[in-house]
Design an enzyme around this catalytic site. Structure first.
Site, PDB file in Angstrom:
ATOM      1  N   LYS A 197       0.847  -1.193   0.000  1.00 35.24           N
ATOM      2  CA  LYS A 197       0.000   0.000   0.000  1.00 35.24           C
ATOM      3  C   LYS A 197       0.884   1.246   0.000  1.00 35.24           C
ATOM      4  O   LYS A 197       1.484   1.595   1.006  1.00 35.24           O
ATOM      5  CB  LYS A 197      -0.944   0.055   1.207  1.00 35.24           C
ATOM      6  CG  LYS A 197      -2.030   1.123   0.944  1.00 35.24           C
ATOM      7  CD  LYS A 197      -2.662   1.692   2.187  1.00 35.24           C
ATOM      8  CE  LYS A 197      -1.844   2.752   2.860  1.00 35.24           C
ATOM      9  NZ  LYS A 197      -1.672   4.005   2.098  1.00 35.24           N
ATOM     10  N   GLY A 250       6.759   4.837   8.534  1.00 39.24           N
ATOM     11  CA  GLY A 250       5.937   6.037   8.682  1.00 39.24           C
ATOM     12  C   GLY A 250       6.052   6.595  10.079  1.00 39.24           C
ATOM     13  O   GLY A 250       7.093   6.463  10.731  1.00 39.24           O
ATOM     14  N   SER A 251       4.968   7.203  10.534  1.00 36.04           N
ATOM     15  CA  SER A 251       5.014   7.886  11.823  1.00 36.04           C
ATOM     16  C   SER A 251       5.003   6.897  12.987  1.00 36.04           C
ATOM     17  O   SER A 251       4.451   5.797  12.878  1.00 36.04           O
ATOM     18  CB  SER A 251       3.821   8.832  11.949  1.00 36.04           C
ATOM     19  OG  SER A 251       2.618   8.101  11.912  1.00 36.04           O
ATOM     20  N   THR A 252       5.568   7.304  14.086  1.00 38.21           N
ATOM     21  CA  THR A 252       5.585   6.464  15.284  1.00 38.21           C
ATOM     22  C   THR A 252       4.163   6.253  15.791  1.00 38.21           C
ATOM     23  O   THR A 252       3.811   5.172  16.257  1.00 38.21           O
ATOM     24  CB  THR A 252       6.480   7.127  16.346  1.00 38.21           C
ATOM     25  OG1 THR A 252       7.795   7.214  15.789  1.00 38.21           O
ATOM     26  CG2 THR A 252       6.541   6.318  17.625  1.00 38.21           C
ATOM     27  N   GLU A 253       3.345   7.297  15.633  1.00 42.23           N
ATOM     28  CA  GLU A 253       1.949   7.221  16.037  1.00 42.23           C
ATOM     29  C   GLU A 253       1.220   6.074  15.309  1.00 42.23           C
ATOM     30  O   GLU A 253       0.566   5.228  15.928  1.00 42.23           O
ATOM     31  CB  GLU A 253       1.332   8.578  15.654  1.00 42.23           C
ATOM     32  CG  GLU A 253      -0.085   8.806  15.949  1.00 42.23           C
ATOM     33  CD  GLU A 253      -0.575  10.070  15.185  1.00 42.23           C
ATOM     34  OE1 GLU A 253       0.239  10.743  14.504  1.00 42.23           O
ATOM     35  OE2 GLU A 253      -1.767  10.325  15.263  1.00 42.23           O
ATOM     36  N   GLY A 255       2.735   3.647  13.735  1.00 47.26           N
ATOM     37  CA  GLY A 255       3.457   2.425  14.102  1.00 47.26           C
ATOM     38  C   GLY A 255       2.808   1.728  15.285  1.00 47.26           C
ATOM     39  O   GLY A 255       2.650   0.500  15.305  1.00 47.26           O
ATOM     40  N   GLU A 272       9.756   0.924  10.685  1.00 47.07           N
ATOM     41  CA  GLU A 272      10.820   1.926  10.503  1.00 47.07           C
ATOM     42  C   GLU A 272      10.128   3.262  10.732  1.00 47.07           C
ATOM     43  O   GLU A 272       9.315   3.691   9.918  1.00 47.07           O
ATOM     44  CB  GLU A 272      11.409   1.790   9.101  1.00 47.07           C
ATOM     45  CG  GLU A 272      12.793   2.369   8.997  1.00 47.07           C
ATOM     46  CD  GLU A 272      12.784   3.707   8.326  1.00 47.07           C
ATOM     47  OE1 GLU A 272      12.739   4.720   9.068  1.00 47.07           O
ATOM     48  OE2 GLU A 272      12.816   3.758   7.093  1.00 47.07           O
ATOM     49  N   CYS A 306      13.450  10.455   7.696  1.00 51.48           N
ATOM     50  CA  CYS A 306      13.349   9.972   9.073  1.00 51.48           C
ATOM     51  C   CYS A 306      14.685  10.116   9.784  1.00 51.48           C
ATOM     52  O   CYS A 306      14.739  10.215  10.995  1.00 51.48           O
ATOM     53  CB  CYS A 306      12.864   8.541   9.086  1.00 51.48           C
ATOM     54  SG  CYS A 306      13.675   7.535   7.859  1.00 51.48           S
ATOM     55  N   GLU A 403       9.990  15.154  16.286  1.00 50.68           N
ATOM     56  CA  GLU A 403      10.330  15.117  14.859  1.00 50.68           C
ATOM     57  C   GLU A 403       9.507  16.171  14.112  1.00 50.68           C
ATOM     58  O   GLU A 403       8.285  16.197  14.220  1.00 50.68           O
ATOM     59  CB  GLU A 403      10.017  13.730  14.300  1.00 50.68           C
ATOM     60  CG  GLU A 403      10.310  13.613  12.819  1.00 50.68           C
ATOM     61  CD  GLU A 403      10.173  12.191  12.301  1.00 50.68           C
ATOM     62  OE1 GLU A 403       9.091  11.611  12.412  1.00 50.68           O
ATOM     63  OE2 GLU A 403      11.177  11.665  11.771  1.00 50.68           O
TER      64      GLU A 403
HETATM   65  P1  NAI Z   1       1.656   8.189   8.421  1.00 51.03           P
HETATM   66  O1  NAI Z   1       2.386   7.322   9.373  1.00 51.03           O
HETATM   67  O2  NAI Z   1       0.238   8.543   8.717  1.00 51.03           O
HETATM   68  O3  NAI Z   1       1.672   7.513   6.942  1.00 51.03           O
HETATM   69  C1  NAI Z   1       2.578   6.524   6.515  1.00 51.03           C
HETATM   70  C2  NAI Z   1       1.822   5.393   5.842  1.00 51.03           C
HETATM   71  O4  NAI Z   1       0.943   4.797   6.788  1.00 51.03           O
HETATM   72  C3  NAI Z   1       0.917   5.841   4.680  1.00 51.03           C
HETATM   73  O5  NAI Z   1       0.928   4.851   3.677  1.00 51.03           O
HETATM   74  C4  NAI Z   1      -0.447   5.907   5.330  1.00 51.03           C
HETATM   75  O6  NAI Z   1      -1.506   5.744   4.421  1.00 51.03           O
HETATM   76  C5  NAI Z   1      -0.379   4.746   6.290  1.00 51.03           C
HETATM   77  N1  NAI Z   1      -1.311   4.819   7.423  1.00 51.03           N
HETATM   78  C6  NAI Z   1      -1.779   5.927   8.047  1.00 51.03           C
HETATM   79  N2  NAI Z   1      -2.636   5.583   9.029  1.00 51.03           N
HETATM   80  C7  NAI Z   1      -2.710   4.233   9.034  1.00 51.03           C
HETATM   81  C8  NAI Z   1      -3.426   3.285   9.806  1.00 51.03           C
HETATM   82  N3  NAI Z   1      -4.240   3.662  10.787  1.00 51.03           N
HETATM   83  N4  NAI Z   1      -3.244   1.969   9.544  1.00 51.03           N
HETATM   84  C9  NAI Z   1      -2.422   1.569   8.568  1.00 51.03           C
HETATM   85  N5  NAI Z   1      -1.726   2.420   7.786  1.00 51.03           N
HETATM   86  C10 NAI Z   1      -1.862   3.735   8.015  1.00 51.03           C
HETATM   87  O7  NAI Z   1       2.508   9.496   8.229  1.00 51.03           O
HETATM   88  P2  NAI Z   1       2.016  10.936   7.715  1.00 51.03           P
HETATM   89  O8  NAI Z   1       0.707  11.280   8.354  1.00 51.03           O
HETATM   90  O9  NAI Z   1       2.090  10.954   6.253  1.00 51.03           O
HETATM   91  O10 NAI Z   1       3.155  11.844   8.316  1.00 51.03           O
HETATM   92  C11 NAI Z   1       3.115  12.200   9.697  1.00 51.03           C
HETATM   93  C12 NAI Z   1       4.488  12.240  10.289  1.00 51.03           C
HETATM   94  O11 NAI Z   1       5.019  10.944  10.276  1.00 51.03           O
HETATM   95  C13 NAI Z   1       5.508  13.077   9.558  1.00 51.03           C
HETATM   96  O12 NAI Z   1       5.422  14.429   9.909  1.00 51.03           O
HETATM   97  C14 NAI Z   1       6.770  12.447  10.039  1.00 51.03           C
HETATM   98  O13 NAI Z   1       7.100  12.951  11.305  1.00 51.03           O
HETATM   99  C15 NAI Z   1       6.426  10.984  10.160  1.00 51.03           C
HETATM  100  N6  NAI Z   1       6.840  10.203   8.986  1.00 51.03           N
HETATM  101  C16 NAI Z   1       7.938   9.405   9.078  1.00 51.03           C
HETATM  102  C17 NAI Z   1       8.397   8.726   7.980  1.00 51.03           C
HETATM  103  C18 NAI Z   1       9.594   7.851   8.026  1.00 51.03           C
HETATM  104  O14 NAI Z   1      10.257   7.708   7.013  1.00 51.03           O
HETATM  105  N7  NAI Z   1       9.882   7.197   9.134  1.00 51.03           N
HETATM  106  C19 NAI Z   1       7.754   8.844   6.665  1.00 51.03           C
HETATM  107  C20 NAI Z   1       6.550   9.658   6.698  1.00 51.03           C
HETATM  108  C21 NAI Z   1       6.144  10.310   7.818  1.00 51.03           C
END
Ligand code: NAI
Ligand code: MG
Length: 499
Positions: A197, A250-253, A255, A272, A306, A403
């Protein structure tokens, strides 16, 4: 700003984004069961770039079924050599389409075309080739036994390294193609099947990659690509009872939500997550290298990394020199649309990300931090933020602890080289760290003391498919890349035969 360069869009890319893109399930390009599509935006203008099929629970169910069939059928029966050959071919196909991928990621994410062309796309191709080689090298061990209660018996015991099965992979938007590659490469080489996804902000390059996966000749259902939102498609994938493992970046939240969703069938989870990486400049560093390095550590990819070097600790004697240097660097960066060949930094990915980063800027400035470069949003169209250097912060401020994921660095002086590791480690994250010094003993002692999955010495943001990457503490579970990542996708079977 983006539309100015529309005429220059690669014609293959223009036709790719012209009509709504479908999703890849069981080797076929299909609409969402609901018939819905969602828009993806050009972050340099905020205008709609393309429409994409909006996957949800029912599409995920179909994709999981296809992945299960492929796992139990043709994919398990294929020889490791043939599997490796397909993965290698995919790497070569990416190389044959560098321009298209560079345009797609530049348009969808906002990153400079030149950067996508030089870094994201070749790294993705290389990742597949590195992983292709592992297909034939997933060996177990033979194990001599000394069972005390069967002293006369003889055994032949060995281990098999088997794929974990059907894998859900949820990726972010900061390196759209490259994150797909980091995830797919190890899953495929170990013999797993996948439901990928992509992030809702940047689904296009993953969908183009899906076309190359079909072209390469992977059996139907081995890779399924379901674009959609996190709360719907992502959540359905993470909770699915027939998915054996989830890999998330993605985000720790989110995660934490993934971990909770995995409890139903206790699927394996690798994560990650975020970072707030310390970057430490000692007074004995080569100043030119350290100043340029500290600037690119935070400003590369607009700070949307990240592992961004977002906490810059500078030894007191050289604080002014380094801060002035990084600030001068920040002011010189040409911010603009990704397709503009003069652009060095593009927009942030989305309105949401712009609001988040500006919120942090306001919070820092209102708590007493001072911006010696940047400090605000740039322009009134698109999601641009000025490259920013904050000083006069205290260690408890949100801008120091959390972050930001934007081009914002906090620069702080330190006096005691012995204590700086403690301060650098004073954070919930532990993804990466940087050290700048000419003293090699100090550098390696410090590397040992830092709680971080990657430590860069006199360099930053150096990636290689062979080098493991991932987090200590709340930056995640497991590693990406290198042979370490193969552990995420394999399980060990011990076989014991009395002979
Ligand atoms: P996010 O964690 O919401 O999105 C990342 C992925 O997770 C996307 O594919 C999204 O559709 C999916 N996702 C979101 N909610 C989900 C759920 N409940 N269940 C399963 N999958 C879900 O990150 P977002 O909102 O785009 O960015 C927020 C913050 O996260 C950023 O400001 C940054 O601090 C952090 N982040 C960290 C990344 C990294 O490389 N470790 C990459 C992107 C964001
Ligand atoms: Mg989110």
């Amino acid at each position: 700003m983006g539309t100015t360069f529309a005429a220059q869009i690669d014609p293959r890319v223009a036709s790719f984004i012209e009509k709504p893109r479908k999703m890849l399930i069981n080797g076929k390009w299909v609409d969402a069961v609901s018939g819905k599509t969602f828009p993806t935006y050009d972050p340099s203008t905020g205008e709609v770039l393309a429409q994409v099929a909006e996957g949800d629970r029912e599409d995920i169910n179909l994709a999981v079924k296809a992945a299960r069939q492929a796992f139990e059928g043709p994919w398990r029966k294929m020889t490791p050599s043939d599997r490796g050959r397909l993965i290698w071919k995919l790497g070569d196909l990416i190389d044959a389409h560098v321009e298209e991928f560079a345009y797609l990621d530049s348009l969808d994410n906002g990153k400079p075309l030149t950067v996508a062309r030089a870094a994201d796309v070749p790294l993705a191709a290389e990742l597949f080739r590195y992983m292709a080689g592992w297909a034939t090298k997933l060996e177990g061990n033979t194990i001599p036994l000394s069972v005390p209660y069967t002293p006369k018996a003889k055994y032949l015991s060995y281990t098999l390294r088997e794929p974990v099965g059907v894998v859900g992979q949820i990726i972010p938007w900061n390196f759209p193609l490259l994150m797909a590659a980091w995830k797919l490469g190890p899953a495929l080489t170990t013999g797993c099947t996948v439901i990928l996804k992509p992030a809702e902000q940047t689904p296009l390059s993953a969908l183009r990659l899906g076309e190359l996966i079909v072209e390469a000749g992977f059996p139907e259902g081995v890779v399924n690509i379901v674009p959609g939102y996190g709360e719907t498609a992502g959540a359905a994938l993470a909770a699915h009872p027939d998915v054996d493992k989830i890999a998330f970046t993605g985000s720790t939240e989110v995660g934490r939500l993934i971990v909770q969703a995995a409890t139903g069938n206790l699927k394996r989870v690798s994560l990650e997550l975020g970072g707030k990486s310390p970057n430490v400049v000692f007074k004995d560093a080569d100043m030119d290298v350290a100043i340029g390095g500290a600037a690119s550590a935070i400003f590369f990819n607009h700070g949307q990394c990240c592992c961004a070097g977002s906490r810059l600790y500078i030894e007191k004697e050289v604080f002014d020199k380094v801060v002035d240097g990084v600030a001068a660097n920040a002011k010189k960066i040409r911010v603009g649309a990704g397709l503009d060949p003069k652009t060095q930094m593009g927009p942030l990915v989305s309105q949401e990300q712009l609001n988040r980063v500006c919120g942090y800027l306001e919070s820092g400035l209102s708590e007493g931090a001072k911006a010696i470069a940047g400090g605000q949003k740039k322009g009134d169209k698109g999601y641009f933020v000025e490259p920013t250097v904050l000083v006069d912060t205290t260690d408890n401020m949100k801008v120091v602890q959390e972050e930001i994921f934007g081009p914002v660095v906090v620069a702080m002086p330190f006096t005691d080289p012995e204590e700086i590791a403690l301060r650098a480690n004073d954070n919930v994250y532990g993804l990466a760290a940087g050290i700048w010094t000419r003293d090699i003993s100090k550098a390696h002692r410090m590397a040992e003391n830092l709680q971080a999955g990657t430590v860069w010495i006199n360099c930053y943001n150096i990636f290689d498919a062979a080098l493991p990457f991932g987090g200590y503490k709340q930056s995640g579970w497991g590693r990406e890349m290198g042979h370490e990542v193969l552990n995420n996708y394999t399980q060990t079977k011990a076989v014991c035969a009395r002979i």
